[in-house]
Design a protein around this motif. Structure first.
Motif, PDB file in Angstrom:
ATOM      1  N   ARG A  92       0.836  -1.214   0.000  1.00  0.00           N
ATOM      2  CA  ARG A  92       0.000   0.000   0.000  1.00  0.00           C
ATOM      3  C   ARG A  92       0.865   1.256   0.000  1.00  0.00           C
ATOM      4  NH1 ARG A  92      -2.991  -3.353   3.152  1.00  0.00           N
ATOM      5  NH2 ARG A  92      -2.096  -2.628   5.104  1.00  0.00           N
ATOM      6  N   TYR A  93       1.877   1.266   0.841  1.00  0.00           N
ATOM      7  CA  TYR A  93       2.774   2.427   0.911  1.00  0.00           C
ATOM      8  C   TYR A  93       3.488   2.622  -0.421  1.00  0.00           C
ATOM      9  CZ  TYR A  93       6.647   5.405   2.338  1.00  0.00           C
ATOM     10  OH  TYR A  93       7.559   6.424   2.438  1.00  0.00           O
ATOM     11  N   SER A  94       3.956   1.534  -0.998  1.00  0.00           N
ATOM     12  CA  SER A  94       4.648   1.604  -2.285  1.00  0.00           C
ATOM     13  C   SER A  94       3.729   2.130  -3.389  1.00  0.00           C
ATOM     14  CB  SER A  94       5.178   0.225  -2.655  1.00  0.00           C
ATOM     15  OG  SER A  94       5.844   0.254  -3.880  1.00  0.00           O
ATOM     16  N   ALA A  95       2.463   1.697  -3.379  1.00  0.00           N
ATOM     17  CA  ALA A  95       1.508   2.161  -4.397  1.00  0.00           C
ATOM     18  C   ALA A  95       1.246   3.660  -4.263  1.00  0.00           C
ATOM     19  CB  ALA A  95       0.205   1.381  -4.279  1.00  0.00           C
ATOM     20  N   ILE A  96       1.091   4.130  -3.024  1.00  0.00           N
ATOM     21  CA  ILE A  96       0.860   5.563  -2.801  1.00  0.00           C
ATOM     22  C   ILE A  96       2.078   6.365  -3.254  1.00  0.00           C
ATOM     23  CG2 ILE A  96       0.533   7.342  -1.035  1.00  0.00           C
ATOM     24  CD1 ILE A  96      -1.153   5.307   0.526  1.00  0.00           C
ATOM     25  N   MET A  97       3.274   5.883  -2.907  1.00  0.00           N
ATOM     26  CA  MET A  97       4.489   6.593  -3.299  1.00  0.00           C
ATOM     27  C   MET A  97       4.664   6.608  -4.820  1.00  0.00           C
ATOM     28  SD  MET A  97       5.706   7.899  -0.629  1.00  0.00           S
ATOM     29  CE  MET A  97       7.321   8.448  -1.155  1.00  0.00           C
ATOM     30  N   GLN A  98       4.276   5.527  -5.464  1.00  0.00           N
ATOM     31  CA  GLN A  98       4.358   5.472  -6.927  1.00  0.00           C
ATOM     32  C   GLN A  98       3.417   6.497  -7.552  1.00  0.00           C
ATOM     33  OE1 GLN A  98       6.613   3.477  -8.182  1.00  0.00           O
ATOM     34  NE2 GLN A  98       6.240   3.885 -10.332  1.00  0.00           N
ATOM     35  N   LYS A  99       2.221   6.615  -6.968  1.00  0.00           N
ATOM     36  CA  LYS A  99       1.231   7.573  -7.469  1.00  0.00           C
ATOM     37  C   LYS A  99       1.704   9.016  -7.252  1.00  0.00           C
ATOM     38  CE  LYS A  99      -2.810   8.575  -5.514  1.00  0.00           C
ATOM     39  NZ  LYS A  99      -4.076   8.330  -4.828  1.00  0.00           N
ATOM     40  N   LEU A 100       2.400   9.267  -6.154  1.00  0.00           N
ATOM     41  CA  LEU A 100       2.856  10.617  -5.819  1.00  0.00           C
ATOM     42  C   LEU A 100       4.202  10.972  -6.443  1.00  0.00           C
ATOM     43  CD1 LEU A 100       1.918  10.829  -2.022  1.00  0.00           C
ATOM     44  CD2 LEU A 100       0.703  11.808  -3.967  1.00  0.00           C
ATOM     45  N   PRO A 155       5.296  11.701  -9.499  1.00  0.00           N
ATOM     46  CA  PRO A 155       5.393  12.915 -10.337  1.00  0.00           C
ATOM     47  C   PRO A 155       5.316  14.205  -9.512  1.00  0.00           C
ATOM     48  CG  PRO A 155       3.827  11.356 -11.282  1.00  0.00           C
ATOM     49  CD  PRO A 155       4.212  10.823  -9.950  1.00  0.00           C
ATOM     50  N   GLU A 156       4.444  14.224  -8.501  1.00  0.00           N
ATOM     51  CA  GLU A 156       4.320  15.421  -7.672  1.00  0.00           C
ATOM     52  C   GLU A 156       5.580  15.637  -6.836  1.00  0.00           C
ATOM     53  OE1 GLU A 156       0.474  15.921  -5.652  1.00  0.00           O
ATOM     54  OE2 GLU A 156      -0.226  14.249  -6.893  1.00  0.00           O
ATOM     55  N   LEU A 157       6.163  14.553  -6.327  1.00  0.00           N
ATOM     56  CA  LEU A 157       7.399  14.666  -5.559  1.00  0.00           C
ATOM     57  C   LEU A 157       8.547  15.146  -6.441  1.00  0.00           C
ATOM     58  CD1 LEU A 157       7.165  11.460  -3.339  1.00  0.00           C
ATOM     59  CD2 LEU A 157       7.053  13.826  -2.557  1.00  0.00           C
ATOM     60  N   ASP A 158       8.593  14.650  -7.676  1.00  0.00           N
ATOM     61  CA  ASP A 158       9.631  15.105  -8.611  1.00  0.00           C
ATOM     62  C   ASP A 158       9.477  16.587  -8.930  1.00  0.00           C
ATOM     63  OD1 ASP A 158      10.752  12.589  -8.666  1.00  0.00           O
ATOM     64  OD2 ASP A 158       9.776  11.991 -10.550  1.00  0.00           O
ATOM     65  N   ALA A 159       8.218  17.025  -9.076  1.00  0.00           N
ATOM     66  CA  ALA A 159       7.961  18.449  -9.345  1.00  0.00           C
ATOM     67  C   ALA A 159       8.395  19.301  -8.154  1.00  0.00           C
ATOM     68  CB  ALA A 159       6.489  18.666  -9.657  1.00  0.00           C
ATOM     69  N   LEU A 160       8.095  18.818  -6.930  1.00  0.00           N
ATOM     70  CA  LEU A 160       8.525  19.548  -5.728  1.00  0.00           C
ATOM     71  C   LEU A 160      10.053  19.612  -5.644  1.00  0.00           C
ATOM     72  CD1 LEU A 160       6.163  18.324  -2.851  1.00  0.00           C
ATOM     73  CD2 LEU A 160       6.345  20.634  -3.781  1.00  0.00           C
ATOM     74  N   GLN A 215       7.313  18.149   1.033  1.00  0.00           N
ATOM     75  CA  GLN A 215       7.188  16.704   0.844  1.00  0.00           C
ATOM     76  C   GLN A 215       6.368  16.096   1.979  1.00  0.00           C
ATOM     77  OE1 GLN A 215      10.875  14.546   1.217  1.00  0.00           O
ATOM     78  NE2 GLN A 215      10.064  12.750   0.179  1.00  0.00           N
ATOM     79  N   MET A 216       6.686  16.453   3.221  1.00  0.00           N
ATOM     80  CA  MET A 216       5.946  15.921   4.366  1.00  0.00           C
ATOM     81  C   MET A 216       4.481  16.328   4.303  1.00  0.00           C
ATOM     82  SD  MET A 216       8.007  13.997   5.848  1.00  0.00           S
ATOM     83  CE  MET A 216       7.060  13.575   7.279  1.00  0.00           C
ATOM     84  N   LYS A 217       4.230  17.559   3.896  1.00  0.00           N
ATOM     85  CA  LYS A 217       2.842  18.046   3.768  1.00  0.00           C
ATOM     86  C   LYS A 217       2.084  17.216   2.729  1.00  0.00           C
ATOM     87  CE  LYS A 217       0.300  22.192   2.477  1.00  0.00           C
ATOM     88  NZ  LYS A 217       0.428  23.533   1.897  1.00  0.00           N
ATOM     89  N   LEU A 218       2.708  16.979   1.590  1.00  0.00           N
ATOM     90  CA  LEU A 218       2.075  16.191   0.521  1.00  0.00           C
ATOM     91  C   LEU A 218       1.824  14.752   0.990  1.00  0.00           C
ATOM     92  CD1 LEU A 218       1.211  16.046  -2.503  1.00  0.00           C
ATOM     93  CD2 LEU A 218       3.549  15.288  -2.983  1.00  0.00           C
ATOM     94  N   LEU A 219       2.793  14.164   1.664  1.00  0.00           N
ATOM     95  CA  LEU A 219       2.628  12.791   2.137  1.00  0.00           C
ATOM     96  C   LEU A 219       1.513  12.694   3.181  1.00  0.00           C
ATOM     97  CD1 LEU A 219       6.355  11.628   2.431  1.00  0.00           C
ATOM     98  CD2 LEU A 219       4.731  11.133   0.605  1.00  0.00           C
ATOM     99  N   ARG A 220       1.419  13.689   4.068  1.00  0.00           N
ATOM    100  CA  ARG A 220       0.352  13.688   5.077  1.00  0.00           C
ATOM    101  C   ARG A 220      -1.021  13.819   4.432  1.00  0.00           C
ATOM    102  NH1 ARG A 220       3.662  16.538   8.839  1.00  0.00           N
ATOM    103  NH2 ARG A 220       3.238  18.354   7.597  1.00  0.00           N
ATOM    104  N   GLU A 221      -1.121  14.676   3.416  1.00  0.00           N
ATOM    105  CA  GLU A 221      -2.406  14.877   2.722  1.00  0.00           C
ATOM    106  C   GLU A 221      -2.917  13.577   2.097  1.00  0.00           C
ATOM    107  OE1 GLU A 221      -1.736  17.934  -0.149  1.00  0.00           O
ATOM    108  OE2 GLU A 221      -1.587  19.531   1.357  1.00  0.00           O
TER     109      GLU A 221
END
Length: 191
Positions: free
Chosen positions: A81-89, A91-96, A111-117
């Protein structure tokens, strides 16, 4: 100085015959001794059922794997589950990362804000679930490595001593002997 040194098998028969050896033999497994003695008792039970130490090892391994399966599955699920969420995020993490490439502290805050959201917290429970499994597998290894009952115990076909490597009576590709069981184990793990 007086020393008591014992070099020999950890055996209940020896403890009964020589009571002074009991503390030495008891301490042989260390802090995980209760797990080791439980696994050894189950191994002896399976040997009593089958009459074969090799079959008893297989049954004990299957029992341990079956009992640990729920923990293992829970751990794998949380990591997936964690890996799937990180995979989905990603592009956004790369943009940040690109946006804040000169300000590492700001990037980490965003990054922490995005992960918490998105509820992407590292699965601490997934790692904690590995701890009991590790202790049990280490105990199983210790029991199989040091049980005197397995010395010169016959299994089947070319395996005539469970305390020695399982050398096939022939070789291939210039190798004199082949240990087939590790190859079969690797194939089973891949399967």
């Amino acid at each position: 100085f007086d020393f008591t040194v014992f070099s020999g098998p950890k055996s209940d028969d020896l403890e009964a015959a020589f009571p002074f050896l009991e503390p030495v033999i008891e301490d042989a497994y260390g802090s995980m001794s209760w797990i080791n003695y439980t696994l050894l008792a189950i191994l002896r039970f399976f040997q009593g059922l089958t009459g074969n130490w090799g079959a008893a090892i297989i049954l004990l391994t299957l029992l341990v794997k079956t009992l640990l399966f729920p923990l293992s599955r829970l751990q794998q699920g949380s990591m997936a589950r964690y890996s799937a969420i990180m995979q989905k995020l990603k592009p956004e993490l790369d943009a940040l990362k690109e946006k804040h490439k000169n300000n590492k502290q700001k990037f980490q805050q965003e990054q922490m804000k995005l992960l918490r959201e998105h509820g992407a917290t590292p699965p601490l429970g997934g790692c904690l679930l590995m701890i009991p499994q590790i202790f049990i597998w280490i105990s199983l290894f210790q029991v199989l490595k040091s049980s005197i009952e397995l010395r010169h115990a016959d299994f089947m076909w070319w395996i005539t001593d469970l305390s020695a490597p399982d050398r096939m009576p022939f070789g291939l590709f210039g190798v004199e002997t082949i240990n087939l069981l590790p190859i079969l184990m690797a194939a089973a793990m891949v399967f």
